[in-house]
Design a protein around this motif. Sequence first.
Motif, mmCIF file in Angstrom:
data_model
loop_
_atom_site.group_PDB
_atom_site.id
_atom_site.type_symbol
_atom_site.label_atom_id
_atom_site.label_comp_id
_atom_site.label_asym_id
_atom_site.label_seq_id
_atom_site.Cartn_x
_atom_site.Cartn_y
_atom_site.Cartn_z
ATOM 1 N N VAL A 257 0.828 -1.201 0.000
ATOM 2 C CA VAL A 257 0.000 0.000 0.000
ATOM 3 C C VAL A 257 0.866 1.256 0.000
ATOM 4 O O VAL A 257 2.017 1.236 0.421
ATOM 5 N N MET A 258 0.259 2.335 -0.484
ATOM 6 C CA MET A 258 0.813 3.673 -0.312
ATOM 7 C C MET A 258 -0.158 4.376 0.628
ATOM 8 O O MET A 258 -1.332 4.557 0.298
ATOM 9 N N VAL A 259 0.301 4.735 1.814
ATOM 10 C CA VAL A 259 -0.551 5.264 2.872
ATOM 11 C C VAL A 259 -0.596 6.793 2.798
ATOM 12 O O VAL A 259 0.428 7.445 2.630
ATOM 13 N N LEU A 260 -1.790 7.341 2.930
ATOM 14 C CA LEU A 260 -1.977 8.783 3.077
ATOM 15 C C LEU A 260 -2.430 9.012 4.521
ATOM 16 O O LEU A 260 -3.613 8.901 4.832
ATOM 17 N N PRO A 261 -1.492 9.309 5.413
ATOM 18 C CA PRO A 261 -1.831 9.432 6.835
ATOM 19 C C PRO A 261 -2.571 10.732 7.132
ATOM 20 O O PRO A 261 -2.677 11.613 6.271
ATOM 21 N N PRO A 262 -3.054 10.887 8.352
ATOM 22 C CA PRO A 262 -3.644 12.167 8.748
ATOM 23 C C PRO A 262 -2.639 13.302 8.531
ATOM 24 O O PRO A 262 -1.424 13.094 8.618
ATOM 25 N N ASP B 207 -1.500 15.775 10.247
ATOM 26 C CA ASP B 207 -0.508 16.081 11.269
ATOM 27 C C ASP B 207 0.545 14.979 11.439
ATOM 28 O O ASP B 207 1.503 15.161 12.180
ATOM 29 N N GLU B 208 0.378 13.855 10.748
ATOM 30 C CA GLU B 208 1.366 12.781 10.810
ATOM 31 C C GLU B 208 2.157 12.640 9.510
ATOM 32 O O GLU B 208 3.035 11.805 9.402
ATOM 33 N N TYR B 209 1.831 13.468 8.522
ATOM 34 C CA TYR B 209 2.477 13.361 7.222
ATOM 35 C C TYR B 209 3.892 13.906 7.297
ATOM 36 O O TYR B 209 4.137 14.989 7.820
ATOM 37 N N ALA B 210 4.853 13.148 6.770
ATOM 38 C CA ALA B 210 6.253 13.577 6.738
ATOM 39 C C ALA B 210 6.888 13.057 5.460
ATOM 40 O O ALA B 210 6.678 11.906 5.077
ATOM 41 N N ASN B 211 7.627 13.912 4.792
ATOM 42 C CA ASN B 211 8.334 13.510 3.581
ATOM 43 C C ASN B 211 9.497 14.467 3.378
ATOM 44 O O ASN B 211 9.315 15.678 3.383
ATOM 45 N N LEU B 212 10.693 13.940 3.194
ATOM 46 C CA LEU B 212 11.873 14.782 3.045
ATOM 47 C C LEU B 212 12.140 15.176 1.596
ATOM 48 O O LEU B 212 12.924 16.063 1.339
ATOM 49 N N HIS B 213 11.493 14.512 0.656
ATOM 50 C CA HIS B 213 11.711 14.767 -0.766
ATOM 51 C C HIS B 213 10.368 15.128 -1.388
ATOM 52 O O HIS B 213 9.383 14.427 -1.188
ATOM 53 N N PRO B 214 10.285 16.197 -2.177
ATOM 54 C CA PRO B 214 8.982 16.643 -2.694
ATOM 55 C C PRO B 214 8.342 15.689 -3.709
ATOM 56 O O PRO B 214 7.131 15.731 -3.893
ATOM 57 N N ASN B 215 9.108 14.827 -4.348
ATOM 58 C CA ASN B 215 8.573 13.922 -5.370
ATOM 59 C C ASN B 215 8.798 12.465 -4.987
ATOM 60 O O ASN B 215 9.196 11.645 -5.813
ATOM 61 N N CYS B 216 8.540 12.136 -3.743
ATOM 62 C CA CYS B 216 8.809 10.795 -3.232
ATOM 63 C C CYS B 216 7.516 10.125 -2.771
ATOM 64 O O CYS B 216 6.650 10.761 -2.165
ATOM 65 N N PHE B 217 7.389 8.837 -3.105
ATOM 66 C CA PHE B 217 6.288 8.018 -2.604
ATOM 67 C C PHE B 217 6.872 6.856 -1.813
ATOM 68 O O PHE B 217 7.982 6.390 -2.089
ATOM 69 N N HIS B 218 6.115 6.384 -0.845
ATOM 70 C CA HIS B 218 6.530 5.270 0.000
ATOM 71 C C HIS B 218 5.566 4.111 -0.208
ATOM 72 O O HIS B 218 4.348 4.302 -0.177
ATOM 73 N N VAL B 219 6.101 2.926 -0.397
ATOM 74 C CA VAL B 219 5.299 1.719 -0.569
ATOM 75 C C VAL B 219 5.614 0.794 0.604
ATOM 76 O O VAL B 219 6.782 0.525 0.896
ATOM 77 N N HIS B 220 4.564 0.345 1.285
ATOM 78 C CA HIS B 220 4.704 -0.509 2.468
ATOM 79 C C HIS B 220 4.023 -1.844 2.229
ATOM 80 O O HIS B 220 2.942 -1.896 1.632
ATOM 81 N N VAL B 221 4.617 -2.911 2.747
ATOM 82 C CA VAL B 221 3.946 -4.211 2.762
ATOM 83 C C VAL B 221 2.842 -4.117 3.811
ATOM 84 O O VAL B 221 3.076 -3.669 4.942
ATOM 85 N N LEU B 222 1.638 -4.489 3.438
ATOM 86 C CA LEU B 222 0.505 -4.436 4.341
ATOM 87 C C LEU B 222 0.590 -5.590 5.321
ATOM 88 O O LEU B 222 0.634 -6.755 4.935
ATOM 89 N N ARG B 223 0.615 -5.254 6.574
ATOM 90 C CA ARG B 223 0.652 -6.269 7.627
ATOM 91 C C ARG B 223 -0.763 -6.563 8.078
ATOM 92 O O ARG B 223 -1.673 -5.755 7.894
ATOM 93 N N ASP B 224 -0.952 -7.710 8.686
ATOM 94 C CA ASP B 224 -2.251 -8.024 9.276
ATOM 95 C C ASP B 224 -2.466 -7.073 10.447
ATOM 96 O O ASP B 224 -1.601 -6.926 11.310
ATOM 97 N N ARG C 209 -5.829 1.061 11.878
ATOM 98 C CA ARG C 209 -6.069 2.226 11.036
ATOM 99 C C ARG C 209 -6.720 1.884 9.704
ATOM 100 O O ARG C 209 -7.451 2.680 9.153
ATOM 101 N N PHE C 210 -6.482 0.719 9.126
ATOM 102 C CA PHE C 210 -7.057 0.391 7.819
ATOM 103 C C PHE C 210 -8.489 -0.112 7.908
ATOM 104 O O PHE C 210 -9.144 -0.260 6.914
ATOM 105 N N HIS C 211 -8.942 -0.407 9.093
ATOM 106 C CA HIS C 211 -10.334 -0.845 9.253
ATOM 107 C C HIS C 211 -10.847 -0.284 10.561
ATOM 108 O O HIS C 211 -10.587 -0.827 11.630
ATOM 109 N N ASN C 212 -11.547 0.806 10.486
ATOM 110 C CA ASN C 212 -12.083 1.438 11.679
ATOM 111 C C ASN C 212 -13.545 1.781 11.421
ATOM 112 O O ASN C 212 -13.880 2.891 11.038
ATOM 113 N N PRO C 213 -14.464 0.810 11.617
ATOM 114 C CA PRO C 213 -15.868 1.027 11.278
ATOM 115 C C PRO C 213 -16.517 2.167 12.065
ATOM 116 O O PRO C 213 -17.496 2.735 11.620
#
Length: 110
Positions: free
Chosen positions: A73-78, A80-97, A103-107
Amino acid sequence: MNLPSTPRSAGLGLTVTHVGSGPLGGEVYRVGECDVIQDDKRHLSISHPKRYPTWDEIATARYALLPRMRDCVMVLPPDDEYANLHPNCFHVHVLRDLAPGGRFHNPDSW
């Protein structure tokens, strides 16, 4: 860690080439015109000096460098938690159980 030293393709027409070790750790790869830093098998960063990486560049890096049998996944956090040191950078994370209520399931917030 046994890292590949030869170019690899993820089937999207782009080549992944191992460049060397990063200055802060991890391994550096080149995908198309993008730089990719992989610090472990759960995350990679992909960036370009002048534009956002394309979908094919992101997908090529993902399928070549992260476990193919796991969702990523590529996460778009809230804001106030967003941080990125490079203006044209994306982060890809392995989705854990995630635990119930993670955060990925909050009914309650739907």
